[in-house]
Design an enzyme around this catalytic site. Sequence first.
Site, PDB file in Angstrom:
ATOM      1  CB  VAL A 181      -0.956   0.076   1.184  1.00 51.09           C
ATOM      2  CG1 VAL A 181      -1.652   1.315   1.212  1.00 51.09           C
ATOM      3  CG2 VAL A 181      -2.121  -1.019   1.095  1.00 51.09           C
ATOM      4  CB  VAL A 205       2.936  -0.227   9.795  1.00 48.49           C
ATOM      5  CG1 VAL A 205       3.941   0.970   9.542  1.00 48.49           C
ATOM      6  CG2 VAL A 205       1.901  -0.080  11.001  1.00 48.49           C
ATOM      7  CE  LYS A 229      -9.442  -2.016   3.384  1.00 48.42           C
ATOM      8  NZ  LYS A 229      -9.454  -2.016   1.921  1.00 48.42           N
ATOM      9  CB  CYS A 279      -6.840  -7.403   3.153  1.00 48.82           C
ATOM     10  SG  CYS A 279      -5.249  -6.410   3.307  1.00 48.82           S
ATOM     11  NE  ARG A 335      -8.137 -18.338  -8.561  1.00 44.80           N
ATOM     12  CZ  ARG A 335      -8.221 -17.780  -7.656  1.00 44.80           C
ATOM     13  NH1 ARG A 335      -9.418 -16.822  -7.870  1.00 44.80           N
ATOM     14  NH2 ARG A 335      -7.613 -17.468  -6.776  1.00 44.80           N
TER      15      ARG A 335
HETATM   16  P1  NAD Z   1       3.132  -4.803   3.974  1.00 44.98           P
HETATM   17  O1  NAD Z   1       3.533  -5.904   4.888  1.00 44.98           O
HETATM   18  O2  NAD Z   1       3.204  -4.944   2.511  1.00 44.98           O
HETATM   19  O3  NAD Z   1       3.759  -3.274   4.396  1.00 44.98           O
HETATM   20  C1  NAD Z   1       3.882  -2.766   5.435  1.00 44.98           C
HETATM   21  C2  NAD Z   1       5.319  -2.356   5.707  1.00 44.98           C
HETATM   22  O4  NAD Z   1       5.350  -1.504   6.986  1.00 44.98           O
HETATM   23  C3  NAD Z   1       6.386  -3.359   5.729  1.00 44.98           C
HETATM   24  O5  NAD Z   1       7.424  -3.028   4.728  1.00 44.98           O
HETATM   25  C4  NAD Z   1       7.126  -3.266   7.009  1.00 44.98           C
HETATM   26  O6  NAD Z   1       8.410  -3.583   7.244  1.00 44.98           O
HETATM   27  C5  NAD Z   1       6.641  -1.723   7.485  1.00 44.98           C
HETATM   28  N1  NAD Z   1       6.894  -1.311   8.887  1.00 44.98           N
HETATM   29  C6  NAD Z   1       6.305  -2.291   9.907  1.00 44.98           C
HETATM   30  N2  NAD Z   1       6.556  -1.591  11.214  1.00 44.98           N
HETATM   31  C7  NAD Z   1       7.343  -0.395  10.979  1.00 44.98           C
HETATM   32  C8  NAD Z   1       7.754   0.531  11.495  1.00 44.98           C
HETATM   33  N3  NAD Z   1       7.371   0.630  12.847  1.00 44.98           N
HETATM   34  N4  NAD Z   1       8.286   1.647  10.888  1.00 44.98           N
HETATM   35  C9  NAD Z   1       8.558   1.512   9.449  1.00 44.98           C
HETATM   36  N5  NAD Z   1       8.004   0.765   8.886  1.00 44.98           N
HETATM   37  C10 NAD Z   1       7.393  -0.219   9.365  1.00 44.98           C
HETATM   38  O7  NAD Z   1       1.510  -4.536   4.032  1.00 44.98           O
HETATM   39  P2  NAD Z   1       0.515  -3.853   3.164  1.00 44.98           P
HETATM   40  O8  NAD Z   1      -0.209  -4.921   2.312  1.00 44.98           O
HETATM   41  O9  NAD Z   1       1.332  -2.794   2.564  1.00 44.98           O
HETATM   42  O10 NAD Z   1      -0.534  -3.405   4.168  1.00 44.98           O
HETATM   43  C11 NAD Z   1      -0.707  -2.468   4.877  1.00 44.98           C
HETATM   44  C12 NAD Z   1      -1.847  -2.076   5.598  1.00 44.98           C
HETATM   45  O11 NAD Z   1      -2.728  -1.582   4.444  1.00 44.98           O
HETATM   46  C13 NAD Z   1      -2.515  -3.190   6.371  1.00 44.98           C
HETATM   47  O12 NAD Z   1      -3.411  -2.598   7.351  1.00 44.98           O
HETATM   48  C14 NAD Z   1      -3.551  -3.830   5.017  1.00 44.98           C
HETATM   49  O13 NAD Z   1      -4.694  -4.205   5.846  1.00 44.98           O
HETATM   50  C15 NAD Z   1      -3.952  -2.366   4.446  1.00 44.98           C
HETATM   51  N6  NAD Z   1      -4.203  -2.664   2.913  1.00 44.98           N
HETATM   52  C16 NAD Z   1      -3.752  -3.482   2.336  1.00 44.98           C
HETATM   53  C17 NAD Z   1      -3.971  -3.683   0.914  1.00 44.98           C
HETATM   54  C18 NAD Z   1      -3.324  -4.528   0.075  1.00 44.98           C
HETATM   55  O14 NAD Z   1      -3.587  -4.641  -1.106  1.00 44.98           O
HETATM   56  N7  NAD Z   1      -2.057  -5.215   0.420  1.00 44.98           N
HETATM   57  C19 NAD Z   1      -5.089  -2.864   0.527  1.00 44.98           C
HETATM   58  C20 NAD Z   1      -5.785  -1.994   1.094  1.00 44.98           C
HETATM   59  C21 NAD Z   1      -5.241  -1.772   2.610  1.00 44.98           C
HETATM   60  C1  UGA Z   2      -9.157  -6.554  -1.704  1.00 43.61           C
HETATM   61  C2  UGA Z   2     -10.463  -5.534  -2.166  1.00 43.61           C
HETATM   62  O1  UGA Z   2     -10.730  -5.801  -3.458  1.00 43.61           O
HETATM   63  C3  UGA Z   2      -9.533  -4.306  -2.131  1.00 43.61           C
HETATM   64  O2  UGA Z   2     -10.589  -3.262  -2.295  1.00 43.61           O
HETATM   65  C4  UGA Z   2      -9.009  -3.886  -0.782  1.00 43.61           C
HETATM   66  O3  UGA Z   2      -8.306  -2.678  -0.800  1.00 43.61           O
HETATM   67  C5  UGA Z   2      -7.966  -5.086  -0.526  1.00 43.61           C
HETATM   68  O4  UGA Z   2      -8.787  -6.277  -0.510  1.00 43.61           O
HETATM   69  C6  UGA Z   2      -7.474  -4.884   1.094  1.00 43.61           C
HETATM   70  O5  UGA Z   2      -7.956  -4.309   1.879  1.00 43.61           O
HETATM   71  O6  UGA Z   2      -6.273  -5.473   1.142  1.00 43.61           O
HETATM   72  P1  UGA Z   2      -7.175  -7.735  -2.974  1.00 43.61           P
HETATM   73  O7  UGA Z   2      -7.245  -8.844  -1.917  1.00 43.61           O
HETATM   74  O8  UGA Z   2      -5.814  -7.190  -3.581  1.00 43.61           O
HETATM   75  O9  UGA Z   2      -8.162  -6.608  -2.977  1.00 43.61           O
HETATM   76  O10 UGA Z   2      -7.922  -8.589  -4.621  1.00 43.61           O
HETATM   77  P2  UGA Z   2      -9.185  -8.946  -4.868  1.00 43.61           P
HETATM   78  O11 UGA Z   2      -9.109  -8.616  -6.272  1.00 43.61           O
HETATM   79  O12 UGA Z   2     -10.398  -8.438  -3.890  1.00 43.61           O
HETATM   80  O13 UGA Z   2      -9.425 -10.654  -4.906  1.00 43.61           O
HETATM   81  C7  UGA Z   2      -9.402 -11.022  -3.495  1.00 43.61           C
HETATM   82  C8  UGA Z   2      -9.265 -12.541  -3.584  1.00 43.61           C
HETATM   83  O14 UGA Z   2     -10.769 -13.015  -4.020  1.00 43.61           O
HETATM   84  C9  UGA Z   2      -8.534 -13.088  -4.553  1.00 43.61           C
HETATM   85  O15 UGA Z   2      -7.938 -14.551  -4.149  1.00 43.61           O
HETATM   86  C10 UGA Z   2      -9.386 -13.430  -5.826  1.00 43.61           C
HETATM   87  O16 UGA Z   2      -9.011 -14.323  -6.615  1.00 43.61           O
HETATM   88  C11 UGA Z   2     -10.901 -14.121  -5.048  1.00 43.61           C
HETATM   89  N1  UGA Z   2     -11.848 -13.486  -5.901  1.00 43.61           N
HETATM   90  C12 UGA Z   2     -12.169 -12.335  -6.416  1.00 43.61           C
HETATM   91  C13 UGA Z   2     -12.568 -14.596  -6.315  1.00 43.61           C
HETATM   92  O17 UGA Z   2     -12.486 -15.929  -5.845  1.00 43.61           O
HETATM   93  N2  UGA Z   2     -13.721 -14.377  -6.927  1.00 43.61           N
HETATM   94  C14 UGA Z   2     -14.147 -12.984  -7.394  1.00 43.61           C
HETATM   95  O18 UGA Z   2     -15.226 -13.001  -8.024  1.00 43.61           O
HETATM   96  C15 UGA Z   2     -13.394 -12.193  -6.983  1.00 43.61           C
END
Ligand code: NAD
Ligand code: UGA
Length: 458
Positions: free
Chosen positions: A15, A89, A219, A275, A432
Site C-alpha cells: 500500500v 504499516v 473499510k 486482507c 478458477r
Molecule cells: P506490507 O506488509 O506489504 O507493508 C507494511 C510495511 O510496513 C512493511 O514493509 C514493514 O516493514 C513496514 N513496517 C512495519 N512496522 C514499521 C515501523 N515501525 N516503521 C516503519 N515501517 C514499518 O503491508 P500492506 O499490504 O502494504 O498493508 C498495509 C496496511 O494496508 C494493512 O493494514 C492492510 O490491511 C492495508 N491494506 C492493504 C491492501 C493490499 O492490497 N495489500 C489494500 C488496502 C489496505
Molecule cells: C481486496 C479488495 O478488493 C480491495 O478493495 C481492498 O483494498 C484489499 O482487498 C485490501 O484491503 O487489502 P485484493 O485482496 O488485492 O483486494 O484482491 P481482490 O481482487 O479483492 O481478490 C481477493 C481474492 O478474491 C483473490 O484471491 C481473488 O482471486 C478472489 N476472488 C475475487 C474470487 O475468488 N472471485 C471473485 O469474483 C473475485
Amino acid sequence: MKFEKEILCIGAGYVGGPTMAMIAYKCPQYRVNVVDILPEKINQWNSDTLPIYEPGLDEIVQKARGRNLFFNTDIEAGIKTADIIFVSVNTPTKTYGVGAGMAADLQYWEKTARQILDCAESSKIIVEKSTLPVKTAQAMERILNSGKNGVQFEVLSNPEFLAEGTAIADLENPDRVLIGSQQSQSGLKARDDLVAIYANWVDADRIVTSNIWSSELSKLVANAFLAQRISSINAISSLCEKTEADVSEVARAVGMDSRIGPKFLNASVGFGGSCFKKDILNLVYLCRHYGLEQEADYWEGVVSINEHQKERFVLNMLTAMFNTLAGKKVCLFGFAFKANTGDTRETPALTIAGRLVAENAQVVISDPKALDNARQDTKELKGDIQFIEDPYLAAKGCHAIAIMTEWELYRTLDYKKIFDSMQQPAFIFDGRNIVDHEKLFEIGFNVFPIGKPKKVHF
Ligand code: NAD
Ligand code: UGA
C-alpha cells in the site's frame, strides 16, 4: 526547489509504495518520502527491481523517483520534517494472547505512533492508511497527545481500497477516496488539507468525507461485503455440482439484476490475499467484543465457507483420482492469490499444496511471478515439492493439473501438447473456471471445473 508540502509515509509495502508513488507522480509540488524499517526493501525501491510486482508501477516510480519521491530508512528525520504523515504499516491478525487468531495485531502501528511522538518537533496531521479496528484513531490520539506541549496532532482515517494487480489503475481512478475526521474545527481543517492533496487528480464527487469512526468501520465492511459475495457464489457452486446447474450461468443471471451487479461473482477455489480473512476476523472480534454474538457468527460464516471451499477442492481431487494421491504428481498452475501479482499471502494454493503433500502426492508449482514467494511459503511443508516456471515442463509427467490462479497465460496454453506429455488418465481441476472445458475434454482430459458438471471419459 522548495516543495509546497512534505509528505511522509511510514511503511513501504504493497500500500505505502504504490499510493505514495501515485501522489508523487500526480503532485510534483509535494515532496514525498517513504520510509521503512527494512533496509533491503528500501534498496529494492531504489533499484530497477521493485519489491512488488504491480502493472504500471515501474513507470510511475521511474518518473517521480529522485524528483519528488524518495525512499529511505531514516524514519526519525522523516518525521521531523513532515507536515503530514501516512501510516501504512502492516496490521496482521494477532497470533498471541487475548484475541489470538481474530483481533488485529496493533504492535507495529503503536510503535509508529510512539516514534512519531518521540521525534516530532512541530504539529502534524497523521493519516491512518492501514486498515484498523474502529476506534483506533482514539487510541492514536491519546498516545500522540500525551506528549510535548505545543505540538498538536490531528488524526485522520483514510483507508485504502486498492486491489493488488490493479493498484495503479485503482489509485489513478478510484471509485472513491474516503476521509474520516473528527468534527472539531481542527479536525475539519486537517480533513480539508488531505482533500486538497487528492483533489489534484480525483474528481470532487469521488472524495467522500465522514466521521472518523464511520471511515474506519467502512473499510472493514467493504472487504467483508466483497468477501461475502465470493463465499455466497462459492456456496452455490457446491449446489451446482450436485444439481447439474452451471455456476457461471447462475452468476450471470443473478448479476444482471442491477440491484445485485455482475462483479465479484466468480466462483473459485476460494479467496486469498492478505486482507479479506484478517479484516473479517477483525470485524467478528469487534462484534464479539460488543456482545453481538449472532452478528459475529454471521460474518464468521464467510470465512468458514472459504475454508470449506478449499477443503472441498482437495476432496474432489482425491475422489476423482480413485481415492489416492499417494505417489501421484500434481502440477499447480499458479501460486499467487490472484492474477497479476506476485503476492502469495493467504493464497489458496498454499492450503492446497499442504493438503496434497499430506496425501503423499508430489507437487510441482508453476507461476510466472510468484515462485520466489512460493519457495519461502512452502518451506515448512515436508514433502516432495518442485518449482518450475515453464508450465509445459511443470506439467510433464504429471497425473493432474490444478489451476490455482487466473493468470491469462493459462487460458491460452497448447493443452494438447500438455496432455500428450502427462500420465494417463490425465486430470485437470480448474479452480478458477478459466479454460475451455469442452475443448479440454475433447483433447482427452478428465475435467473438473468449479460449480459445473464434470466431464469424464469413464
Ligand atoms: P506490507 O506488509 O506489504 O507493508 C507494511 C510495511 O510496513 C512493511 O514493509 C514493514 O516493514 C513496514 N513496517 C512495519 N512496522 C514499521 C515501523 N515501525 N516503521 C516503519 N515501517 C514499518 O503491508 P500492506 O499490504 O502494504 O498493508 C498495509 C496496511 O494496508 C494493512 O493494514 C492492510 O490491511 C492495508 N491494506 C492493504 C491492501 C493490499 O492490497 N495489500 C489494500 C488496502 C489496505
Ligand atoms: C481486496 C479488495 O478488493 C480491495 O478493495 C481492498 O483494498 C484489499 O482487498 C485490501 O484491503 O487489502 P485484493 O485482496 O488485492 O483486494 O484482491 P481482490 O481482487 O479483492 O481478490 C481477493 C481474492 O478474491 C483473490 O484471491 C481473488 O482471486 C478472489 N476472488 C475475487 C474470487 O475468488 N472471485 C471473485 O469474483 C473475485
